[in-house]
Design an enzyme around this catalytic site. Sequence first.
Site, PDB file in Angstrom:
ATOM      1  N   GLY A   1      -0.080   8.729  -1.840  1.00 12.40           N
ATOM      2  CA  GLY A   1       0.361   9.820  -2.725  1.00 12.40           C
ATOM      3  C   GLY A   1       0.839   9.346  -4.077  1.00 12.40           C
ATOM      4  O   GLY A   1       1.916   9.741  -4.540  1.00 12.40           O
ATOM      5  N   CYS A   2       0.001   8.521  -4.761  1.00 16.46           N
ATOM      6  CA  CYS A   2       0.432   7.935  -6.044  1.00 16.46           C
ATOM      7  C   CYS A   2      -0.111   8.665  -7.259  1.00 16.46           C
ATOM      8  O   CYS A   2      -0.013   8.158  -8.369  1.00 16.46           O
ATOM      9  CB  CYS A   2       0.006   6.467  -6.111  1.00 16.46           C
ATOM     10  SG  CYS A   2       0.864   5.446  -4.904  1.00 16.46           S
ATOM     11  N   SER A   3      -0.671   9.853  -7.088  1.00 16.50           N
ATOM     12  CA  SER A   3      -1.218  10.560  -8.257  1.00 16.50           C
ATOM     13  C   SER A   3      -0.113  11.028  -9.192  1.00 16.50           C
ATOM     14  O   SER A   3      -0.355  11.258 -10.372  1.00 16.50           O
ATOM     15  CB  SER A   3      -2.071  11.754  -7.812  1.00 16.50           C
ATOM     16  OG  SER A   3      -1.264  12.710  -7.152  1.00 16.50           O
TER      17      SER A   3
ATOM     18  N   LEU B 271       0.864  -1.193   0.000  1.00 10.73           N
ATOM     19  CA  LEU B 271       0.000   0.000   0.000  1.00 10.73           C
ATOM     20  C   LEU B 271       0.895   1.237   0.000  1.00 10.73           C
ATOM     21  O   LEU B 271       1.781   1.368   0.865  1.00 10.73           O
ATOM     22  CB  LEU B 271      -0.908   0.001   1.237  1.00 10.73           C
ATOM     23  CG  LEU B 271      -1.736   1.287   1.473  1.00 10.73           C
ATOM     24  CD1 LEU B 271      -2.706   1.560   0.320  1.00 10.73           C
ATOM     25  CD2 LEU B 271      -2.515   1.180   2.799  1.00 10.73           C
ATOM     26  N   ILE B 272       0.668   2.121  -0.970  1.00  8.24           N
ATOM     27  CA  ILE B 272       1.513   3.321  -1.116  1.00  8.24           C
ATOM     28  C   ILE B 272       0.607   4.552  -1.100  1.00  8.24           C
ATOM     29  O   ILE B 272      -0.435   4.566  -1.765  1.00  8.24           O
ATOM     30  CB  ILE B 272       2.307   3.271  -2.441  1.00  8.24           C
ATOM     31  CG1 ILE B 272       3.091   1.956  -2.538  1.00  8.24           C
ATOM     32  CG2 ILE B 272       3.264   4.468  -2.560  1.00  8.24           C
ATOM     33  CD1 ILE B 272       3.735   1.696  -3.886  1.00  8.24           C
TER      34      ILE B 272
ATOM     35  N   ILE C 164       7.108  10.724  -6.951  1.00 10.21           N
ATOM     36  CA  ILE C 164       7.796   9.553  -6.398  1.00 10.21           C
ATOM     37  C   ILE C 164       6.806   8.422  -6.084  1.00 10.21           C
ATOM     38  O   ILE C 164       7.109   7.243  -6.320  1.00 10.21           O
ATOM     39  CB  ILE C 164       8.582   9.977  -5.124  1.00 10.21           C
ATOM     40  CG1 ILE C 164       9.740  10.911  -5.503  1.00 10.21           C
ATOM     41  CG2 ILE C 164       9.098   8.745  -4.368  1.00 10.21           C
ATOM     42  CD1 ILE C 164      10.387  11.648  -4.322  1.00 10.21           C
ATOM     43  N   GLY C 165       5.614   8.781  -5.600  1.00 14.09           N
ATOM     44  CA  GLY C 165       4.620   7.759  -5.253  1.00 14.09           C
ATOM     45  C   GLY C 165       4.195   6.952  -6.462  1.00 14.09           C
ATOM     46  O   GLY C 165       4.139   5.716  -6.423  1.00 14.09           O
TER      47      GLY C 165
ATOM     48  N   SER D  46      13.346  13.044   4.160  1.00 14.19           N
ATOM     49  CA  SER D  46      14.013  14.006   3.274  1.00 14.19           C
ATOM     50  C   SER D  46      15.389  14.310   3.861  1.00 14.19           C
ATOM     51  O   SER D  46      15.634  14.072   5.047  1.00 14.19           O
ATOM     52  CB  SER D  46      13.185  15.294   3.241  1.00 14.19           C
ATOM     53  OG  SER D  46      13.881  16.343   2.611  1.00 14.19           O
TER      54      SER D  46
ATOM     55  N   TYR E 294       8.704  22.671   7.076  1.00 12.85           N
ATOM     56  CA  TYR E 294       8.818  21.380   6.366  1.00 12.85           C
ATOM     57  C   TYR E 294       9.879  20.518   7.051  1.00 12.85           C
ATOM     58  O   TYR E 294       9.663  19.332   7.321  1.00 12.85           O
ATOM     59  CB  TYR E 294       9.191  21.650   4.908  1.00 12.85           C
ATOM     60  CG  TYR E 294       9.436  20.414   4.066  1.00 12.85           C
ATOM     61  CD1 TYR E 294       8.378  19.618   3.646  1.00 12.85           C
ATOM     62  CD2 TYR E 294      10.730  20.064   3.656  1.00 12.85           C
ATOM     63  CE1 TYR E 294       8.598  18.494   2.859  1.00 12.85           C
ATOM     64  CE2 TYR E 294      10.958  18.947   2.871  1.00 12.85           C
ATOM     65  CZ  TYR E 294       9.898  18.162   2.467  1.00 12.85           C
ATOM     66  OH  TYR E 294      10.119  17.050   1.684  1.00 12.85           O
TER      67      TYR E 294
HETATM   68  N1  LIG Z   1      11.007  15.829  -4.716  1.00  8.98           N
HETATM   69  C1  LIG Z   1      11.944  16.028  -3.815  1.00  8.98           C
HETATM   70  O1  LIG Z   1      12.944  16.725  -4.061  1.00  8.98           O
HETATM   71  C2  LIG Z   1      11.812  15.389  -2.453  1.00  8.98           C
HETATM   72  C3  LIG Z   1      12.926  15.434  -1.613  1.00  8.98           C
HETATM   73  C4  LIG Z   1      12.840  14.867  -0.356  1.00  8.98           C
HETATM   74  C5  LIG Z   1      11.663  14.248   0.044  1.00  8.98           C
HETATM   75  N2  LIG Z   1      10.586  14.225  -0.788  1.00  8.98           N
HETATM   76  C6  LIG Z   1       9.358  13.579  -0.287  1.00  8.98           C
HETATM   77  O2  LIG Z   1       8.882  12.665  -1.252  1.00  8.98           O
HETATM   78  C7  LIG Z   1       7.478  12.480  -1.067  1.00  8.98           C
HETATM   79  C8  LIG Z   1       6.783  12.540  -2.414  1.00  8.98           C
HETATM   80  O3  LIG Z   1       6.896  13.855  -2.929  1.00  8.98           O
HETATM   81  P1  LIG Z   1       7.138  14.167  -4.476  1.00  8.98           P
HETATM   82  O4  LIG Z   1       8.442  14.811  -4.581  1.00  8.98           O
HETATM   83  O5  LIG Z   1       6.834  12.972  -5.311  1.00  8.98           O
HETATM   84  O6  LIG Z   1       6.034  15.327  -4.694  1.00  8.98           O
HETATM   85  P2  LIG Z   1       4.734  15.447  -5.598  1.00  8.98           P
HETATM   86  O7  LIG Z   1       5.005  15.074  -6.996  1.00  8.98           O
HETATM   87  O8  LIG Z   1       4.198  16.799  -5.302  1.00  8.98           O
HETATM   88  O9  LIG Z   1       3.768  14.321  -4.984  1.00  8.98           O
HETATM   89  C9  LIG Z   1       3.208  14.443  -3.724  1.00  8.98           C
HETATM   90  C10 LIG Z   1       2.089  13.424  -3.608  1.00  8.98           C
HETATM   91  O10 LIG Z   1       1.524  13.523  -2.289  1.00  8.98           O
HETATM   92  C11 LIG Z   1       0.122  13.583  -2.451  1.00  8.98           C
HETATM   93  N3  LIG Z   1      -0.560  14.198  -1.320  1.00  8.98           N
HETATM   94  C12 LIG Z   1      -0.418  15.447  -0.817  1.00  8.98           C
HETATM   95  N4  LIG Z   1      -1.284  15.626   0.196  1.00  8.98           N
HETATM   96  C13 LIG Z   1      -1.978  14.457   0.335  1.00  8.98           C
HETATM   97  C14 LIG Z   1      -2.994  14.008   1.194  1.00  8.98           C
HETATM   98  N5  LIG Z   1      -3.536  14.801   2.143  1.00  8.98           N
HETATM   99  N6  LIG Z   1      -3.444  12.729   1.070  1.00  8.98           N
HETATM  100  C15 LIG Z   1      -2.939  11.921   0.120  1.00  8.98           C
HETATM  101  N7  LIG Z   1      -2.002  12.293  -0.747  1.00  8.98           N
HETATM  102  C16 LIG Z   1      -1.524  13.554  -0.640  1.00  8.98           C
HETATM  103  C17 LIG Z   1      -0.099  14.356  -3.742  1.00  8.98           C
HETATM  104  O11 LIG Z   1      -1.420  14.145  -4.177  1.00  8.98           O
HETATM  105  P3  LIG Z   1      -2.348  15.276  -4.907  1.00  8.98           P
HETATM  106  O12 LIG Z   1      -2.165  15.049  -6.370  1.00  8.98           O
HETATM  107  O13 LIG Z   1      -3.724  14.942  -4.431  1.00  8.98           O
HETATM  108  O14 LIG Z   1      -1.871  16.616  -4.443  1.00  8.98           O
HETATM  109  C18 LIG Z   1       0.952  13.680  -4.606  1.00  8.98           C
HETATM  110  O15 LIG Z   1       0.491  12.455  -5.097  1.00  8.98           O
HETATM  111  C19 LIG Z   1       7.037  13.558  -0.066  1.00  8.98           C
HETATM  112  O16 LIG Z   1       6.874  12.984   1.218  1.00  8.98           O
HETATM  113  C20 LIG Z   1       8.196  14.528  -0.056  1.00  8.98           C
HETATM  114  O17 LIG Z   1       8.311  15.238   1.158  1.00  8.98           O
HETATM  115  C21 LIG Z   1      10.625  14.781  -2.030  1.00  8.98           C
END
Ligand SMILES: NC(=O)c1ccc[n+]([C@@H]2O[C@H](COP(=O)([O-])OP(=O)(O)OC[C@H]3O[C@@H](n4cnc5c(N)ncnc54)[C@H](OP(=O)(O)O)[C@@H]3O)[C@@H](O)[C@H]2O)c1
Length: 280
Positions: free
Chosen positions: A8-10, A5-6, A13-14, A138, A151
Amino acid sequence: MAVVLITGCSRGIGMLTALQFSRNKHRVFASMRDISISGDIEKAAHKERLSIEVVQLDVTDRKSIDAAVAKVLDSAGTIDVLVNNAGIGQGFGAIEEADIGKARLIFETNFFGPLQLMQAVLPGMRDQGSGTIVNVSSLSGVIAEPYSGIYAASKHALEALSEALYFESHPFGVRILIIEPGGYDTRLYWSGRDAPGFIEGSPHTEYGRRFMNAVKEKLQGGGKPGHPQAVAEAIYDSVYTDQPKLRYPVGKEAGIAELRRQLGDEEFEQAMRTTLDIWD
Ligand SMILES: NC(=O)c1ccc[n+]([C@@H]2O[C@H](COP(=O)([O-])OP(=O)(O)OC[C@H]3O[C@@H](n4cnc5c(N)ncnc54)[C@H](OP(=O)(O)O)[C@@H]3O)[C@@H](O)[C@H]2O)c1
């Protein structure tokens, strides 16, 4: 085959992590808060002839969490791997000026969401005597960098929770691990940079801009973030490694996390001041 189960997969990274587990023949429940936007992951899965089941799950809503976990358990009978990936960023800004409502939402999403999901799956994992929980933290969970303080606080809190739970769950055969990515090319990464959160006339704006530019030029090799597929692979590999550990820094900034852990506060401050060269 594990049941995974994952959250934030929209996108980001998810989504890539869901595809990575599916590629390796696991049964994947890819959750997202708005299932009307599941088209992207469905298209990507279809392209590779992968099977992915989409589930509605908003990590800030306990009812939605319980309903999603119940749905997976009804359908698959078990959850072997939980990946707490969903998260939101902050947008650069000073702590003094932070909007408290936004700060609470960051904690609801990045801390209380994973906490409640872990509470929902742990009884089942304990009963079966096995399970793995991946918490996506992170580099900001290791270093509390200026202008991303809220954050960073949410990710530090997630790290503390994960470390304590690592020991609590060990006797029951449940493994907790933490992924610490650096900068990766996703919406979250760019939303932080594109929307500086300094208020008009803020005395912090100039230092904030200097810091953002110095990090980009001096720490991130010209500011190019990595491809998020590397994080998806790191998550998958951390679950199936034969040398398990608690923390997995990922990316070209991983060395900074290691350095922070090795240096004392004064040495680290000195290294930051010398490298960034922005403070008087
Ligand atoms: N990218 C980086 O540089 C980086 C670095 C370090 C850590 N991270 C971590 O990696 C993880 C994934 O982030 P990402 O970089 O892939 O960003 P992203 O593309 O913005 O994806 C974030 C995901 O989280 C979902 N989300 C946000 N609020 C939510 C909620 N209340 N319930 C369910 N889903 C929710 C979003 O869904 P919606 O489409 O509904 O908004 C989206 O699917 C995060 O925990 C982030 O802190 C990222």
